[in-house]
Design a protein around this motif. Sequence first.
Motif, PDB file in Angstrom:
ATOM      1  N   ALA A 141      81.809   4.341  34.971  1.00 31.68           N
ATOM      2  CA  ALA A 141      81.588   2.893  34.909  1.00 31.68           C
ATOM      3  C   ALA A 141      82.514   2.179  35.888  1.00 31.68           C
ATOM      4  O   ALA A 141      82.101   1.252  36.607  1.00 31.68           O
ATOM      5  CB  ALA A 141      81.822   2.393  33.485  1.00 31.68           C
ATOM      6  N   GLU A 142      83.783   2.603  35.918  1.00 33.45           N
ATOM      7  CA  GLU A 142      84.734   2.026  36.870  1.00 33.45           C
ATOM      8  C   GLU A 142      84.318   2.306  38.305  1.00 33.45           C
ATOM      9  O   GLU A 142      84.414   1.447  39.184  1.00 33.45           O
ATOM     10  CB  GLU A 142      86.126   2.601  36.587  1.00 33.45           C
ATOM     11  N   LEU A 143      83.822   3.546  38.547  1.00 32.17           N
ATOM     12  CA  LEU A 143      83.383   3.921  39.885  1.00 32.17           C
ATOM     13  C   LEU A 143      82.205   3.058  40.333  1.00 32.17           C
ATOM     14  O   LEU A 143      82.130   2.648  41.501  1.00 32.17           O
ATOM     15  CB  LEU A 143      82.999   5.401  39.910  1.00 32.17           C
ATOM     16  N   LYS A 144      81.301   2.777  39.417  1.00 43.59           N
ATOM     17  CA  LYS A 144      80.147   1.937  39.739  1.00 43.59           C
ATOM     18  C   LYS A 144      80.592   0.538  40.154  1.00 43.59           C
ATOM     19  O   LYS A 144      80.087  -0.030  41.143  1.00 43.59           O
ATOM     20  CB  LYS A 144      79.220   1.865  38.520  1.00 43.59           C
ATOM     21  N   GLU A 145      81.547  -0.034  39.430  1.00 41.42           N
ATOM     22  CA  GLU A 145      82.061  -1.360  39.759  1.00 41.42           C
ATOM     23  C   GLU A 145      82.718  -1.365  41.134  1.00 41.42           C
ATOM     24  O   GLU A 145      82.494  -2.279  41.946  1.00 41.42           O
ATOM     25  CB  GLU A 145      83.075  -1.803  38.704  1.00 41.42           C
ATOM     26  N   ARG A 146      83.484  -0.340  41.406  1.00 40.09           N
ATOM     27  CA  ARG A 146      84.179  -0.262  42.690  1.00 40.09           C
ATOM     28  C   ARG A 146      83.199  -0.064  43.844  1.00 40.09           C
ATOM     29  O   ARG A 146      83.409  -0.589  44.942  1.00 40.09           O
ATOM     30  CB  ARG A 146      85.199   0.870  42.660  1.00 40.09           C
ATOM     31  N   SER A 147      82.127   0.687  43.605  1.00 38.99           N
ATOM     32  CA  SER A 147      81.139   0.915  44.663  1.00 38.99           C
ATOM     33  C   SER A 147      80.413  -0.380  45.012  1.00 38.99           C
ATOM     34  O   SER A 147      80.084  -0.620  46.181  1.00 38.99           O
ATOM     35  CB  SER A 147      80.137   1.990  44.228  1.00 38.99           C
ATOM     36  N   ASN A 148      80.125  -1.191  43.993  1.00 36.89           N
ATOM     37  CA  ASN A 148      79.455  -2.470  44.239  1.00 36.89           C
ATOM     38  C   ASN A 148      80.358  -3.452  44.987  1.00 36.89           C
ATOM     39  O   ASN A 148      79.878  -4.313  45.730  1.00 36.89           O
ATOM     40  CB  ASN A 148      79.006  -3.092  42.920  1.00 36.89           C
ATOM     41  N   ALA A 149      81.658  -3.315  44.778  1.00 31.72           N
ATOM     42  CA  ALA A 149      82.599  -4.224  45.433  1.00 31.72           C
ATOM     43  C   ALA A 149      82.989  -3.755  46.830  1.00 31.72           C
ATOM     44  O   ALA A 149      83.583  -4.517  47.598  1.00 31.72           O
ATOM     45  CB  ALA A 149      83.853  -4.365  44.573  1.00 31.72           C
ATOM     46  N   CYS A 150      82.643  -2.508  47.165  1.00 29.39           N
ATOM     47  CA  CYS A 150      83.031  -1.955  48.471  1.00 29.39           C
ATOM     48  C   CYS A 150      82.208  -2.590  49.593  1.00 29.39           C
ATOM     49  O   CYS A 150      80.988  -2.707  49.485  1.00 29.39           O
ATOM     50  CB  CYS A 150      82.846  -0.437  48.472  1.00 29.39           C
ATOM     51  N   ARG A 151      82.864  -2.959  50.664  1.00 26.29           N
ATOM     52  CA  ARG A 151      82.180  -3.575  51.801  1.00 26.29           C
ATOM     53  C   ARG A 151      82.213  -2.683  53.043  1.00 26.29           C
ATOM     54  O   ARG A 151      81.537  -2.977  54.023  1.00 26.29           O
ATOM     55  CB  ARG A 151      82.849  -4.932  52.134  1.00 26.29           C
ATOM     56  N   ASN A 152      82.994  -1.636  53.024  1.00 24.83           N
ATOM     57  CA  ASN A 152      83.163  -0.787  54.207  1.00 24.83           C
ATOM     58  C   ASN A 152      82.053   0.237  54.378  1.00 24.83           C
ATOM     59  O   ASN A 152      81.842   0.739  55.477  1.00 24.83           O
ATOM     60  CB  ASN A 152      84.506  -0.055  54.155  1.00 24.83           C
ATOM     61  N   MET A 153      81.368   0.594  53.318  1.00 31.37           N
ATOM     62  CA  MET A 153      80.321   1.603  53.389  1.00 31.37           C
ATOM     63  C   MET A 153      79.277   1.341  52.325  1.00 31.37           C
ATOM     64  O   MET A 153      79.492   0.545  51.408  1.00 31.37           O
ATOM     65  CB  MET A 153      80.919   3.011  53.226  1.00 31.37           C
TER      66      MET A 153
END
Length: 468
Positions: A141-153
């Motif tokens: 769940a934390e990984l999903k949130e971080r992936s959505n917030a990522c702008r570099n890739m």
Amino acid sequence: MIKDNNEIIPLMGKKTNPSGIPPSNQQEKKLTESTPTKKSSHFFLEIDGFESNATPNNTSPPVFSKPMDSNIRPCASGNGEDMDSPQSLQDDATEYSPNVDSCCANISQGPEQTSARKKLKRYIFRAVSEGNTEELQCLLAELKERSNACRNMTVPDYLMKKFTAADTGKTCLMKALLNINQNTNEIVNTLLSFAEENGIVERFINAAYTEEAYKGQTALNIAIERRQYEITRRLIEKGADVNAHAQGIFFNPKHKHEGFYFGETALALAACTNQPDIIQLLMDNTRTNITSQDSRGNNILHALVTVSEDSKTQNDFVIRMYDMILLKSKDRNLETTKNKEGLTPLQLAAKTGKLEILKYILSREIRDKPNRSLSRKFTDWAYGPVQSSLYDLTELDTTADNSVLEIIVYNTNIGNRHEMLTLEPLNSLLRMKWKKFARHMFFMSCCFYFIYNITLTLVSYHRPNENE
């Protein structure tokens, strides 16, 4: 006619599911779980024999050490916390200290949140290796949130980066399979469901090792090696590449005890580790290339010949797997395919001195009419205990290049070649050659040699003396 004992060889072995506990490492034990070949001439030798009362040997094959249990290189760090080192000591135990707080606990602790996020990959690998499903759910769940917030890739690239060890290519799915426990099935299902929801399931499943020792190995290979039928089935259903080749140096060792050779493909691995249920699963899959050849040019039958030993127990299961593959494929070309050394499975068995598997191939008789063309021995007639048999001499007689007879006779490195020459039809073929022409050639050679020695002796005796 020539009399010969006829041994009855079972066409199919019983389905087995061997299990055992592999060697323990320094930290803890882990749970482990039809038609004849075209454009080829066939010669047949007729031999009479007696039916024996031999019964099939039902001895269970031995449980061999799993290839993943062998350590190619030690851990980089003394405490076994080298997360990205494949198949080293920490792969069969928890990589990280059990006293470390979980990432889930740190997420809500404000100042420590940044530190926890930096260790997210480490926590994911730890959770899957320990079988901690609750922590894994929280981490994903934390990984999903971080992936959505990522702008570099992109999201898929970000997720694969967090799921994969950068220096070896090992994924957390592979990590879970290398540390089998009671929650492994649930862990695998959780990872696959998450990957499917985010559109990376095939990429995730087919990710392969990039490290030299285990290059090309995928999660499917590990699932088969760990004898996980249900996980193997699920991986195939989700799009696992059934024809991927594991080409690392561990799987193609120069010396016998430096690794485990099995022919590189998933089907060959299942055959060489005696897993008929997984063989059936793979051969029923239309994507499986049964005729695939590895970097040595060997196909699955070559691989079975290579792993066979002079132990009857092991050869029993190798013969069953060989028979199963040949009957299910119904393709005689599997036995006529040559590797990079120009050897068929039969010629390879002769060159490497594999007596039992050679005996089986030479005397294989399939009485089922649809598959009878796969036989090398055919019963011509039988009366009581007496029978007359025809043998296929393709690749055996010296009329063919690199024939089995030449390989055995002229290869002095074969320690048991005299025993191999007693096998039928090689024994009868040699006797016929001796009676037809070899004894005459031998007699003439002896005469010429005798005359040569007499002449040499006379010339030497009557040589003029220099003083005279």
